[in-house]
Structures are given as structure tokens and as C-alpha cells.
Design a protein around this motif. Structure first.
Motif, PDB file in Angstrom:
ATOM      1  N   VAL A  14       1.899   2.990   8.579  1.00 29.86           N
ATOM      2  CA  VAL A  14       2.224   3.970   7.536  1.00 29.86           C
ATOM      3  C   VAL A  14       2.387   5.343   8.165  1.00 29.86           C
ATOM      4  O   VAL A  14       1.538   5.800   8.924  1.00 29.86           O
ATOM      5  CB  VAL A  14       1.125   4.030   6.449  1.00 29.86           C
ATOM      6  N   GLU A  15       3.484   6.007   7.834  1.00 30.60           N
ATOM      7  CA  GLU A  15       3.755   7.342   8.348  1.00 30.60           C
ATOM      8  C   GLU A  15       4.290   8.224   7.222  1.00 30.60           C
ATOM      9  O   GLU A  15       5.215   7.812   6.522  1.00 30.60           O
ATOM     10  CB  GLU A  15       4.772   7.254   9.489  1.00 30.60           C
ATOM     11  N   PRO A  16       3.731   9.425   7.013  1.00 29.50           N
ATOM     12  CA  PRO A  16       2.535   9.965   7.658  1.00 29.50           C
ATOM     13  C   PRO A  16       1.285   9.191   7.242  1.00 29.50           C
ATOM     14  O   PRO A  16       1.330   8.398   6.297  1.00 29.50           O
ATOM     15  CB  PRO A  16       2.489  11.416   7.152  1.00 29.50           C
ATOM     16  N   LYS A  17       0.188   9.411   7.951  1.00 25.95           N
ATOM     17  CA  LYS A  17      -1.048   8.692   7.670  1.00 25.95           C
ATOM     18  C   LYS A  17      -1.494   8.936   6.231  1.00 25.95           C
ATOM     19  O   LYS A  17      -1.329  10.031   5.690  1.00 25.95           O
ATOM     20  CB  LYS A  17      -2.160   9.147   8.626  1.00 25.95           C
ATOM     21  N   LEU A  18      -2.052   7.920   5.633  1.00 26.77           N
ATOM     22  CA  LEU A  18      -2.529   8.032   4.257  1.00 26.77           C
ATOM     23  C   LEU A  18      -3.784   8.906   4.193  1.00 26.77           C
ATOM     24  O   LEU A  18      -4.713   8.706   4.968  1.00 26.77           O
ATOM     25  CB  LEU A  18      -2.855   6.656   3.687  1.00 26.77           C
ATOM     26  N   PRO A  19      -3.837   9.858   3.274  1.00 25.84           N
ATOM     27  CA  PRO A  19      -5.058  10.655   3.123  1.00 25.84           C
ATOM     28  C   PRO A  19      -6.257   9.812   2.717  1.00 25.84           C
ATOM     29  O   PRO A  19      -7.378  10.062   3.150  1.00 25.84           O
ATOM     30  CB  PRO A  19      -4.700  11.662   2.023  1.00 25.84           C
ATOM     31  N   GLN A  34       7.666  -0.168  10.624  1.00 22.95           N
ATOM     32  CA  GLN A  34       8.329  -1.345  11.177  1.00 22.95           C
ATOM     33  C   GLN A  34       9.780  -1.473  10.728  1.00 22.95           C
ATOM     34  O   GLN A  34      10.602  -2.085  11.420  1.00 22.95           O
ATOM     35  CB  GLN A  34       7.563  -2.618  10.810  1.00 22.95           C
ATOM     36  N   ASN A  35      10.111  -0.923   9.553  1.00 21.66           N
ATOM     37  CA  ASN A  35      11.493  -1.037   9.072  1.00 21.66           C
ATOM     38  C   ASN A  35      12.056   0.290   8.547  1.00 21.66           C
ATOM     39  O   ASN A  35      13.191   0.330   8.068  1.00 21.66           O
ATOM     40  CB  ASN A  35      11.605  -2.111   7.988  1.00 21.66           C
ATOM     41  N   ASN A  36      11.222   1.333   8.599  1.00 32.98           N
ATOM     42  CA  ASN A  36      11.609   2.682   8.157  1.00 32.98           C
ATOM     43  C   ASN A  36      11.882   2.794   6.658  1.00 32.98           C
ATOM     44  O   ASN A  36      12.420   3.804   6.207  1.00 32.98           O
ATOM     45  CB  ASN A  36      12.842   3.185   8.932  1.00 32.98           C
ATOM     46  N   HIS A  37      11.496   1.798   5.868  1.00 39.60           N
ATOM     47  CA  HIS A  37      11.660   1.874   4.415  1.00 39.60           C
ATOM     48  C   HIS A  37      10.521   2.682   3.793  1.00 39.60           C
ATOM     49  O   HIS A  37       9.358   2.574   4.216  1.00 39.60           O
ATOM     50  CB  HIS A  37      11.671   0.481   3.780  1.00 39.60           C
ATOM     51  N   CYS A  38      10.864   3.466   2.775  1.00 37.78           N
ATOM     52  CA  CYS A  38       9.863   4.065   1.890  1.00 37.78           C
ATOM     53  C   CYS A  38       9.812   3.195   0.645  1.00 37.78           C
ATOM     54  O   CYS A  38      10.850   2.974  -0.001  1.00 37.78           O
ATOM     55  CB  CYS A  38      10.248   5.501   1.508  1.00 37.78           C
ATOM     56  N   TYR A  39       8.646   2.686   0.309  1.00 39.31           N
ATOM     57  CA  TYR A  39       8.519   1.789  -0.836  1.00 39.31           C
ATOM     58  C   TYR A  39       7.948   2.528  -2.037  1.00 39.31           C
ATOM     59  O   TYR A  39       7.199   3.499  -1.903  1.00 39.31           O
ATOM     60  CB  TYR A  39       7.617   0.604  -0.489  1.00 39.31           C
ATOM     61  N   VAL A  40       8.299   2.023  -3.226  1.00 41.93           N
ATOM     62  CA  VAL A  40       7.775   2.556  -4.467  1.00 41.93           C
ATOM     63  C   VAL A  40       7.431   1.379  -5.369  1.00 41.93           C
ATOM     64  O   VAL A  40       7.995   0.286  -5.227  1.00 41.93           O
ATOM     65  CB  VAL A  40       8.800   3.505  -5.143  1.00 41.93           C
ATOM     66  N   ILE A  99       0.835  -1.205   0.000  1.00 42.58           N
ATOM     67  CA  ILE A  99       0.000   0.000   0.000  1.00 42.58           C
ATOM     68  C   ILE A  99       0.872   1.257   0.000  1.00 42.58           C
ATOM     69  O   ILE A  99       0.569   2.244  -0.694  1.00 42.58           O
ATOM     70  CB  ILE A  99      -0.950  -0.020   1.219  1.00 42.58           C
ATOM     71  N   ILE A 100       1.957   1.239   0.756  1.00 42.82           N
ATOM     72  CA  ILE A 100       2.881   2.373   0.748  1.00 42.82           C
ATOM     73  C   ILE A 100       3.439   2.594  -0.657  1.00 42.82           C
ATOM     74  O   ILE A 100       3.539   3.735  -1.137  1.00 42.82           O
ATOM     75  CB  ILE A 100       4.020   2.143   1.765  1.00 42.82           C
ATOM     76  N   ALA A 101       3.802   1.502  -1.315  1.00 39.88           N
ATOM     77  CA  ALA A 101       4.346   1.617  -2.671  1.00 39.88           C
ATOM     78  C   ALA A 101       3.334   2.242  -3.624  1.00 39.88           C
ATOM     79  O   ALA A 101       3.689   3.086  -4.463  1.00 39.88           O
ATOM     80  CB  ALA A 101       4.760   0.232  -3.175  1.00 39.88           C
ATOM     81  N   PHE A 102       2.082   1.834  -3.525  1.00 36.11           N
ATOM     82  CA  PHE A 102       1.037   2.447  -4.363  1.00 36.11           C
ATOM     83  C   PHE A 102       0.929   3.943  -4.065  1.00 36.11           C
ATOM     84  O   PHE A 102       0.886   4.767  -4.974  1.00 36.11           O
ATOM     85  CB  PHE A 102      -0.310   1.774  -4.101  1.00 36.11           C
ATOM     86  N   ALA A 103       0.854   4.289  -2.778  1.00 33.71           N
ATOM     87  CA  ALA A 103       0.665   5.694  -2.396  1.00 33.71           C
ATOM     88  C   ALA A 103       1.845   6.554  -2.837  1.00 33.71           C
ATOM     89  O   ALA A 103       1.673   7.722  -3.185  1.00 33.71           O
ATOM     90  CB  ALA A 103       0.467   5.804  -0.887  1.00 33.71           C
ATOM     91  N   ASN A 104       3.045   5.981  -2.849  1.00 36.56           N
ATOM     92  CA  ASN A 104       4.240   6.718  -3.259  1.00 36.56           C
ATOM     93  C   ASN A 104       4.428   6.750  -4.769  1.00 36.56           C
ATOM     94  O   ASN A 104       5.345   7.416  -5.257  1.00 36.56           O
ATOM     95  CB  ASN A 104       5.488   6.104  -2.610  1.00 36.56           C
ATOM     96  N   THR A 105       3.581   6.026  -5.507  1.00 35.26           N
ATOM     97  CA  THR A 105       3.725   5.980  -6.966  1.00 35.26           C
ATOM     98  C   THR A 105       2.503   6.639  -7.600  1.00 35.26           C
ATOM     99  O   THR A 105       2.379   7.851  -7.581  1.00 35.26           O
ATOM    100  CB  THR A 105       3.934   4.536  -7.456  1.00 35.26           C
ATOM    101  N   ILE A 106       1.571   5.839  -8.123  1.00 37.29           N
ATOM    102  CA  ILE A 106       0.395   6.432  -8.781  1.00 37.29           C
ATOM    103  C   ILE A 106      -0.909   5.935  -8.173  1.00 37.29           C
ATOM    104  O   ILE A 106      -1.974   6.098  -8.758  1.00 37.29           O
ATOM    105  CB  ILE A 106       0.395   6.159 -10.299  1.00 37.29           C
ATOM    106  N   GLY A 107      -0.808   5.334  -6.979  1.00 31.82           N
ATOM    107  CA  GLY A 107      -2.003   4.736  -6.395  1.00 31.82           C
ATOM    108  C   GLY A 107      -2.235   3.360  -6.977  1.00 31.82           C
ATOM    109  O   GLY A 107      -1.573   2.943  -7.936  1.00 31.82           O
ATOM    110  N   PRO A 122       6.768  11.319   0.448  1.00 37.58           N
ATOM    111  CA  PRO A 122       6.874   9.871   0.588  1.00 37.58           C
ATOM    112  C   PRO A 122       6.399   9.367   1.958  1.00 37.58           C
ATOM    113  O   PRO A 122       6.620  10.011   2.975  1.00 37.58           O
ATOM    114  CB  PRO A 122       8.380   9.622   0.421  1.00 37.58           C
ATOM    115  N   HIS A 123       5.755   8.211   1.927  1.00 33.07           N
ATOM    116  CA  HIS A 123       5.334   7.538   3.154  1.00 33.07           C
ATOM    117  C   HIS A 123       6.358   6.447   3.490  1.00 33.07           C
ATOM    118  O   HIS A 123       6.960   5.853   2.593  1.00 33.07           O
ATOM    119  CB  HIS A 123       3.956   6.899   2.963  1.00 33.07           C
ATOM    120  N   ARG A 124       6.509   6.167   4.783  1.00 37.62           N
ATOM    121  CA  ARG A 124       7.442   5.123   5.195  1.00 37.62           C
ATOM    122  C   ARG A 124       6.733   4.071   6.025  1.00 37.62           C
ATOM    123  O   ARG A 124       5.668   4.311   6.602  1.00 37.62           O
ATOM    124  CB  ARG A 124       8.610   5.721   5.983  1.00 37.62           C
ATOM    125  N   HIS A 125       7.355   2.898   6.070  1.00 42.68           N
ATOM    126  CA  HIS A 125       6.866   1.764   6.855  1.00 42.68           C
ATOM    127  C   HIS A 125       7.431   1.896   8.264  1.00 42.68           C
ATOM    128  O   HIS A 125       8.655   1.939   8.450  1.00 42.68           O
ATOM    129  CB  HIS A 125       7.341   0.474   6.194  1.00 42.68           C
TER     130      HIS A 125
END
Length: 430
Positions: A110-115, A149-155, A61-69, A144-147
């Protein structure tokens, strides 16, 4: 993928994903079952949701939010060669309960919270509880949003969620800053168009002064023509491209209808409206005009999803009065029309949860006495130009709260704070 909110998705719509052999793409992911590193997730054997499922799905979900949904379905497998959906469904037990728990768990990761984030169970099996879990988020303006649990930002890369490099994170921050600046410029440009659009006979001026009335000859005396004008502008909070906009069938659903209401509002309408013209193509936009005996309006929709409503109304008087009049239900009608237009556009472009920022600007040549509600108090809006604090068009259940906030802001401008309730009976987005 689905034109409605996920809470309204049916089993037949899920089956269509398999029948149409939907392929995994940048914005679509399939998972046969709840992810787990070894064995099966405890939920499948009547246990609790495992951390592996929560963590991996949060990364997707983070990867979607950081890309195009995008949209993710748990309970449908893919063909390993074609990456397309294939039968059968692999049902998740108690899918609605699982979806509710995943919604909370993923949101917490997810941080920050997803809109915008939806997670719903869709029952597909005869037992009445088992089915698939569908998740969806849009490209986020807070990325960018991060996870957590591991502080990764996914794309999202092709059909995979992968951690971003530091350079990618820095570039995304710069990109989102540019997007925020572009959003602000969109509202500024809308204001400039609005001021330029007001007819010359009413002496266009800069935003601080607003419009001015004019004296007119009436035999041996002079009459006065006051004017008030309103701009309502809505802009998507995430990128929203509309192609071939003059040919979009949903334009017919954006009309100059009246709205029924509750509480203080009984009906929202423009009483002076006589003619509404057809939509006409413009440069990367469409617009249409509407008018009455003493009023004129313009609607405009751009290929970026920007929605604009400009209206002015003149008030001829014998001599210059102490104040003009503002029918507050007419002002709210203009706001409701733009909110409804945003609802139609996002629903029929399969983005029913797309958020819009909303800006309202009011200019008046004379103080305006508010009326239009039964047992109204006395409130007079001062002459000049006012841009109200920006609002947000969220989900349908928040629309009445939005309208009440606009209502309170208008009355506050006239030095009165209302305590009543109101609501609008919103028509379907068709």
C-alpha cells in the motif's frame, strides 16, 4: 463491528458475527478462506502464504481506506443470496502467525502507508492456534492509496473492491485537499472561539498579543490581576460524524477527574476546581462549564468529533509582580482531559484506533514561572501568545510519549530542556 482494538477481540465476539447474520456492506467484507486463483492457498497445507492472498487482501484494504474504512474477516463464509454471515467457521491454521505475516505483506503493498491498519488472528478452535483473521482500517486522510503490485487505486462499491478511474482519483485528490483545508479551518475557528470566550474584563486581544492583565483599586494602592489562559483542541484526522450528540451515553465518561502519574508527575488535577456543570445542548454540539475561585473553564464537543477545552485563571497580586506562576501539572491536566475524552469517544463509537490532531495554545499577560515538579529548575515562560506545534493522539501506548513531548515543549518555551521521564496512569475508556 468491534468496539475494541482487534488484538482484544474474543472468539465469542467472532461467533456473534455469525449469530447476528452480519451482512456484507460498504464497510464490511467476509471471505471463507485465504483468496487464491486456483486450488487452496499454500498456508492451508502448512506452506507459505501465497501472493494471491496478499494481493487480493491488500486490494480490499485499499478500497476500505479510499472509501469509508471497514472490517474484513477471513474464515467466515457468506450466504450467496443474502450476503449475510453463515456458519460454520472455516478456521485458518496458525491464524495469529498468518495475520502477522499478512499485516507486513499488505502494508508493503500500500502506497502511501496507511495511517491506521490492524490485522489480528482470533483463535476460535480447540487446537489453540486456528481461527479467523480480522483486518480493519479507517477512512484515510492520505487517500487515494494505490496497490504497489499493479498501481491500481481501489474503491469500495457496494460490497466489492474495484479499481478507480482517473477521474475518480483526481476528484478524490481534490476532496482530500478540501478536507485538509477544512481541518485547518477547524483549528482556526477554535482559536477564534477561545479568544472571544475569555471574559471582557481581561481585555480580549488578537492572537499575537494575547490576554492582558488589569490594575484594580486596593484602598489607596493598586493591585494587579494577571491572567493566563489555555486552549486544547483535538480533531479527528478522518471524518467522524456523531448523531444526536446530546443523548450520547458516553458523555458521562468524560469528566473532570484527576489523573495519577509516574516520574515527575504524581497527580494531574485542577486544584481550584469547585463546580462542574452538566452537559448542555448547543447547535450541533454540547458543552459544559466548570469553575473555581479564580478560574473558569469550558468543554465543548461537536457532532464532527471536535473536542475543545478552554480555561483561564486569574492571579491577583499586590502590585504588578515580575512574573506569575504556572502549575505545570494543571496545564498537563487539561491536555490529559482532552486526550482521555478522545479515547472515550472513539472507543464507544467502535473506532478505537481513530487518530486525532491535537493543538495547544497558551496565552499569558505576565511571564510565568514554572513549578509543580520536585527539584524543578528555574524556567520562565515569556508573556504573550504561543501555539505549540501540532501533536497527534494515536494509540494508548503512545500517550505517555505525547505527554512528554508537551512537557518538553512547555519547558523549552521557558528556555530549559528537561531530561526526566513522566507518565500518566490512564483510566479505561468507559
Amino acid at each position: 463491528m468491534f468496539p475494541t482494538r482487534l488484538a482484544e477481540v474474543s472468539a465469542s465476539q467472532v461467533l456473534e458475527v455469525i449469530q447476528n447474520e452480519a451482512a456484507e456492506t460498504l464497510d464490511f467484507e467476509l471471505k471463507r478462506t485465504l483468496p487464491v486463483k486456483k486450488g487452496v492457498d499454500p498456508w492451508m497445507t502448512n506452506g507459505k502464504l501465497g501472493d494471491d492472498a496478499k494481493d487480493e487482501l491488500a486490494a480490499e484494504i485499499i478500497a476500505f481506506a479510499n472509501t469509508i474504512g471497514g472490517t474484513l474477516i477471513v474464515g467466515i463464509d457468506e450466504d450467496t443470496a443474502t450476503k449475510r454471515a453463515k456458519p460454520p467457521i472455516f478456521p485458518i491454521p496458525r491464524c495469529k502467525e498468518a495475520a502477522a505475516r499478512l499485516h507486513q505483506a499488505i502494508s508493503d503493498r500500500v502506497e502511501p502507508k496507511l495511517p491506521v491498519f490492524e490485522c489480528e488472528g482470533v483463535i476460535t478452535e480447540a487446537d489453540g492456534t486456528s481461527g479467523v483473521i480480522v483486518m480493519r482500517t479507517l477512512e484515510s486522510y492520505l487517500a487515494p492509496h494505490r496497490h504497489t503490485q499493479n498501481n491500481h487505486c481501489y474503491v469500495r462499491r457496494n460490497d466489492r473492491a474495484e479499481p478507480m478511474s482517473m477521474l475518480e482519483i483526481q476528484e478524490m485528490i481534490r476532496q482530500k485537499a478540501r478536507s485538509a483545508a477544512n481541518a485547518e479551518k477547524s483549528f482556526q475557528d477554535s482559536g477564534v472561539r477561545f479568544h472571544s470566550w475569555i471574559p471582557d474584563e481581561h481585555q480580549r486581544t488578537h492572537p499575537d498579543v494575547g490576554v492582558q492583565g488589569t490594575y484594580i483599586a486596593q484602598g489607596t494602592t493598586q493591585g494587579w490581576v494577571g491572567i493566563w489562559a489555555v486552549r486544547v483542541t483535538a480533531r479527528p484526522l478522518a471524518p467522524f460524524a456523531i448523531t444526536n450528540i446530546p443523548k450520547q451515553p458516553w458523555l458521562k465518561g468524560i469528566d473532570t477527574r484527576a489523573f495519577n502519574g509516574t516520574g515527575q508527575i504524581r497527580q494531574l488535577e485542577w486544584r481550584d476546581l469547585r463546580t462542574t456543570r452538566a452537559w448542555a445542548p448547543r447547535l450541533r454540539a454540547v458543552d459544559r462549564e466548570f469553575e473555581g475561585t479564580n478560574s473558569f473553564g469550558l468543554d465543548r464537543i461537536s457532532s464532527e468529533g471536535l473536542i475543545e477545552r478552554f480555561v483561564w485563571q486569574k492571579q491577583p497580586e499586590n502590585g504588578r509582580p515580575r512574573h506569575g506562576f504556572l502549575e505545570i501539572t494543571e496545564l498537563h491536566w487539561n491536555v490529559a482531559c482532552v486526550v482521555h475524552a478522545a479515547t472515550v469517544i472513539r472507543a464507544l463509537n467502535s473506532r478505537p484506533t481513530q487518530q486525532f490532531a491535537l493543538e495547544v495554545e497558551l496565552m499569558t499577560s505576565d511571564p510565568l514561572l514554572l513549578h509543580g515538579y520536585p527539584q524543578r529548575p528555574t524556567a520562565v515562560i515569556p508573556a504573550g501568545s504561543t501555539t505549540f506545534p501540532r501533536y497527534e493522539i494515536g494509540e494508548l501506548q503512545t500517550f505517555d510519549e505525547l505527554m512528554m513531548t508537551v512537557d518538553k515543549d512547555v519547558w523549552n518555551l521557558g528556555s530549559y530542556h528537561p531530561s526526566w521521564e513522566l507518565g500518566v496512569i490512564w483510566p479505561p475508556a468507559t
